[in-house]
Design an enzyme around this catalytic site. Structure first.
Site, short mmCIF file in Angstrom:
data_model
loop_
_atom_site.label_atom_id
_atom_site.label_comp_id
_atom_site.label_asym_id
_atom_site.label_seq_id
_atom_site.Cartn_x
_atom_site.Cartn_y
_atom_site.Cartn_z
N CYS A 454 0.83 -1.21 0.00
CA CYS A 454 0.00 0.00 0.00
C CYS A 454 0.86 1.25 0.00
O CYS A 454 0.43 2.31 -0.47
CB CYS A 454 -0.94 0.00 1.20
SG CYS A 454 -0.12 -0.16 2.79
N HIS A 815 -1.17 1.01 7.56
CA HIS A 815 -1.69 1.00 6.20
C HIS A 815 -1.62 2.42 5.64
O HIS A 815 -1.76 3.41 6.37
CB HIS A 815 -3.14 0.51 6.21
CG HIS A 815 -3.78 0.47 4.85
ND1 HIS A 815 -3.35 -0.38 3.87
CD2 HIS A 815 -4.83 1.16 4.33
CE1 HIS A 815 -4.10 -0.20 2.79
NE2 HIS A 815 -5.00 0.72 3.06
#
Length: 984
Positions: A454, A815
């Site tokens: 990510c 994330h």
């Protein structure tokens, strides 16, 4: 005597009078009487019991039969013979069409009086055969309950050997066809009682003969896995499983999941029907069997079944939490289904619209069951937030609904997530996900996460949304000397023209991966961005050196010569320059050095150094431009979590200070009546309250969270403010030829077209010897006005175009996701004149420009309000890397040239022919994949029958008129008339 009894029963006397007369008859028949009279009375009482049209008549018939069984056993045995019983069982009693439904009750009544007689063995043999025949005829729940009652009290009548196994299997077949047509509470209670009697008989048989258990379970699985039945088997089958000894569970599940004769469709049908059993109100251990089968399927990697059945049933299971009678089992199944489904957010996101309603209903219920459910549900939701961060637009209503509930600490969350996942190898699930999907309504395309990538996906999306850079990349001519740029061009072209909802950046990842990054581990997106830009820059520089050699050999055409004389694309788009000046505080000699940069790394001021906005007469590196200049409140001291970049102090008294350059910012959206530009929401205290109640923010010195938010101008001011070099950090002055105290200051001399700001949130705490993250909320202006010192002071205006957010409390985990918008030239009306920005009242601020949220494969619409509020609602989600785009100004010829080139290129997008052919072929391939997947999935699911009719209220999961169990004040109750809504 029989004539007297018959006359009494046929008379018109009231029942109490009849009862008195019958008593006299009963007292009389207790006396000795001849055989013929006994037969006549037995025939009459049998007729009353089996054909009586009132309950009173049947009770009198029963009473007389019992008297004859006690007082005239020989005559009763002679009457109650095998031939008569066979006739009753096979032909019934009464005229055709009106056969008595009480034959089994009659046999049950009389059996107790003949078990000690010589004919007992014949009667038992007959009943063993006849009860098997009866269940093979599939009687309804009432008749099955009568058989079960008879055999439970007289187990010697249960079939034996192979017949016993067959009897159990056929009885399970009967249960599979049970239906409760009526919705009345009394009828439902009666139905449940019948089912319990039947399943209770199976339990007794299994206890006495354990060898019949496995064949019974095999028959059960055959029923629930059948794809041929038009009607789904009854959920009453749940009552069978509850009596299977749990010690057999592992072996049974292992045999099922490893049986190659069972197809995937059959297995999915079976587990889907088992999950429906959570609706069964009186079952025990049903959840254990469901979870065991799900685990068994995971062990043999039947992921396609697990994915389909989870997505098909998870909302149904979740809805059962509304009802206390089935809540415990439903919650167990829900916890496992969600905590095991960790490869994708899809299952959890199906529940998001329903969570606030459920929480409200449980709060109103105010019971121990509801409180326990809420606590476990909150723990589950926070675990899902942790696992699938990056969806603030979806999670905000849920966060609001559960804000008063306890929040688990990170260790607890990791424990929950670590013990239930189907597999730790995400690539094992790659062929099952993403499922059939269509391109986002936004028109934008996502990027597939290739395993903690990510950090790369968010940076690529930010670069792609930098429209000037994107168009320049797409229009570059193919160059063998720039392989990485070529791969970026292909990636951008697919993001621009593909029909897929998401594409894989695998090729670009392998080409752009920093060699020191560990495969599969989370990395720093800022570090990746620096490496990527440096690689692209060096590639183009290498091409220019090749050009120089070719030029010397006269092998380079003149057109290409002009192309290679310019700056590199990275320098044009991201390159800026900064002048560092150091002044010796003894001799006042100033030395300077100019350096190039592609991003500014902004540290957070220590707790004893808050940069405060000064009056307009004071000169600061950054100021805010807006409808009015709003003085922010003085900020309190905050915890130190990152060592300051420089040791600083105010200039020595009497010494001329080094002048700071004026910079302004604009873009803090103000709520009505709000006095501060830093917080969009009017409930300013909400931010600190959220942070205080999150255990992940309660690390104290470890996190360094402050009660107040900072702003990007604060951090830029701190970055550009003077630094005093003293003590161990003294400066060696060439003029003094010794170490001296000095003052160091940085000035921007050339602003980049795209200004990249990295907020240095990660540091190493020498006291705790741990890496930590600063969780301070940083207010992000929509527009910055930055000053440079090249050829005098020149103001440059920058528009925010991308924000990369880090969700988590560690640089090694968490994330990344990205907010971005299309940011293009604003037109001549917005151009500054003579270095001064026009009043913002002359130009509407672009708060309404469409923002997008890029989170790996998912792309959704968003807004600047969401960008500004994300940390307020989700304290672990903090802005990390910001992209600002410079508005062109007439003082900067270089910037105007870049912008004009980009604008010219907007209308001339012409990726090379090979690239466009590759995209076209892939789009055709994707359409073929869609068609195949749609056919396969339709065939996969179409075999699942509808739920039984008497389950329809629960299938709707809507509140019935006036019934409790929904969201009303009586939610979870069991008042009159609501049982069917509560259970079924």
């Amino acid at each position: 005597m029989d004539k007297i009894l018959e006359a009494v029963m046929m008379s018109s006397y009231p029942n109490n009078v009849k009862q008195g007369l019958v008593r006299r008859v009963i007292e009389a028949i207790k006396q000795p009487m001849d055989s013929e009279q006994c037969w006549s009375m037995l025939e009459l009482s049998t007729k009353l019991y089996l054909m009586g049209d009132t309950k009173f008549k049947r009770e009198i018939g029963k009473e007389v039969l019992e008297v004859y069984g006690h007082y005239h056993p020989e005559e009763f045995e002679e009457f109650f013979n095998v031939r008569f019983l066979l006739s009753l069982l096979q032909e019934g009693y009464g005229p055709a069409g009106k056969r008595s439904p009480y034959v089994l009750d009659y046999i049950h009544l009389g059996l107790q009086f003949v078990l000690e007689s010589p004919s007992a063995s014949d009667i038992i043999s007959l009943l063993r055969i006849e009860v098997l025949r009866k269940v093979c005829e599939r009687p309804g729940p009432k008749q099955c309950a009568k058989i079960s009652k008879l055999l439970s009290q007289h187990p010697q009548c249960v079939p034996t050997g192979k017949h016993q196994i067959l009897f159990c299997q056929q009885l399970i077949r009967c249960i599979g066809q049970f239906q409760c047509i009526s919705e009345g509470e009394d009828d439902i209670m009666e139905f449940l009682d019948h089912v319990n009697k039947v399943s209770g008989l199976l339990q007794k048989i299994w206890r006495a003969q354990t060898s019949s258990i496995l064949p019974s379970l095999k028959e059960l699985f055959t029923i629930i896995s059948s794809t041929e039945e038009q009607e789904a088997p009854s959920n009453a089958l749940a009552s069978v499983v509850q009596y299977v000894p749990l010690e057999l569970m592992d072996g049974v599940i292992r045999n099922l999941t490893n049986d190659d004769s069972i197809t995937d469709v059959q297995m999915m049908t079976a587990i889907s029907r088992m999950i429906d059993w959570v609706s069964w109100p009186l079952g025990k251990n049903i959840d254990k069997w469901i979870i065991a089968l799900l685990k068994g399927l995971a062990a043999v990697k039947k992921f396609s079944i697990l994915i389909e059945v989870t997505l098909l049933k998870i909302e149904k299971v979740f809805s059962k939490l509304l009802y206390p009678i089935v809540r415990e089992g439903a919650l167990s199944v829900l916890l496992y289904m969600l905590l095991s489904f960790q490869h994708s957010h899809e299952a959890f996101h199906l529940l998001l619209p329903h969570i606030p309603r459920l929480v409200a209903s449980l709060n109103k219920e105010d019971s121990n069951s509801a409180t326990s459910c809420l606590e476990q549900l909150a723990e589950l939701i926070h675990s899902m937030f942790f696992r699938f961060s990056g969806f603030p637009d979806l999670y905000e209503p849920v966060m609001e609904a559960i804000k008063a509930l306890p929040i688990p600490n990170e260790d607890r969350i990791k424990h929950l997530l670590g013990q239930n996942a189907w597999t730790s190898q995400k690539n094992e699930l790659a062929c099952f996900y993403p499922r059939l999907a269509s391109k986002s309504d936004t028109g934008k395309i996502g990027l597939i996460n290739l395993g903690n990538t990510c950090y790369m996906n968010s940076i690529i999306q930010a670069l792609f949304m930098a429209s000037d850079f994107r168009h320049s990349v797409l229009n570059l001519t193919e160059s063998n000397s720039q392989p990485l740029m070529t791969k970026l061009q292909w990636l951008f072209a697919f993001l621009e023209h593909s029909q897929r909802p998401a594409i894989s950046p695998e090729g670009f990842l392998s080409a752009s991966w920093p060699p020191w990054f560990s495969p599969g581990a989370q990395q720093d997106c800022s570090e990746y961005l620096k490496y990527l830009l440096d690689r692209l820059h060096e590639e183009e520089k290498t091409g220019k050196r090749i050009y120089q050699k070719l030029k010397e050999s006269n092998l380079m055409p003149q057109a290409e010569e002009r192309h290679y004389l310019n700056k590199t694309l990275i320098e044009k788009m991201f390159g800026g320059k900064m002048m560092t000046k150091i002044r010796c505080l003894k001799c006042l000699n100033v030395s300077s050095r100019e350096e190039a940069f592609t991003d500014l790394s902004l540290a957070f001021p220590p707790s004893n150094r808050h940069v405060r906005r000064q009056s307009r007469t004071a000169v600061l590196p950054v100021e805010e431009i807006g409808p009015q200049i709003i003085e922010p409140p003085i900020k309190p001291q905050s915890q130190v979590t990152e060592s300051p970049r420089r040791q600083r102090k105010h200039p020595v008294s009497g010494e001329p200070p080094i002048q700071l350059l004026p910079i302004e910012t604009v873009g803090f959206q103000e709520a009505e009546g709000q006095e501060t530009p830093f917080i969009l929401r009017s409930d300013r205290d909400h931010v600190s309250w959220e942070a205080a109640k999150d255990p992940l923010l309660s690390f104290g010195e470890q996190t360094g969270g402050s009660e107040d938010s900072r702003s990007v101008p604060d951090l830029i001011n701190y970055f550009l403010s003077p630094e005093v070099l003293t003590s161990e950090n003294k400066y060696h002055c060439e003029k003094c030829a010794s170490l001296q105290d000095a003052e160091k200051v940085a000035e921007l001399t050339e602003g980049p077209h795209y200004l990249v700001l990295t907020l240095l949130r990660f540091s190493f705490d020498l006291r705790t010897m741990k890496r930590k993250k600063i969780l301070d909320n940083v207010s992000i202006p929509l527009v910055l006005k930055l000053a440079t010192s090249c050829n005098g002071f020149v103001s440059m205006v920058y528009d925010l175009c991308s924000v990369v957010v880090h969700s988590g409390v560690s640089s090694e985990s968490g994330h990344y996701y990205c907010y971005a918008r299309e940011c293009t030239s604003t037109g001549a009306s917005s151009q500054p004149r003579d270095g001064a920005q026009k009043s913002t009242s002359d130009k509407q601020l672009d708060f309404e420009i469409q923002w997008y949220l890029f989170n790996d494969t998912r792309v959704s619409f968003s807004s600047f309000e969401s960008v500004s509020n994300v940390t307020s609602f989700f304290p672990k989600d903090t802005a990390y890397v910001l992209f600002y785009r410079q508005r062109p100004c007439k003082q900067s010829w270089a910037v105007r040239k870049v912008v004009s080139d980009a604008v010219r290129l907007h209308g001339e997008l012409s990726p090379n022919k090979d690239l466009m052919e590759a995209i076209s072929k892939d789009n055709i391939l994707y359409l073929q994949e869609q068609e195949k997947e749609a056919r396969n999935r339709a065939a996969y699911i179409s075999t699942l029958p509808k739920s039984p009719l008497w389950w329809r209220d629960f299938d709707r999961d809507k509140d019935d008129e006036g019934s409790s169990g929904g969201c009303g004040p009586a939610a979870g109750g069991g008042g009159s008339g609501s049982f069917h809504g509560l259970v079924f």
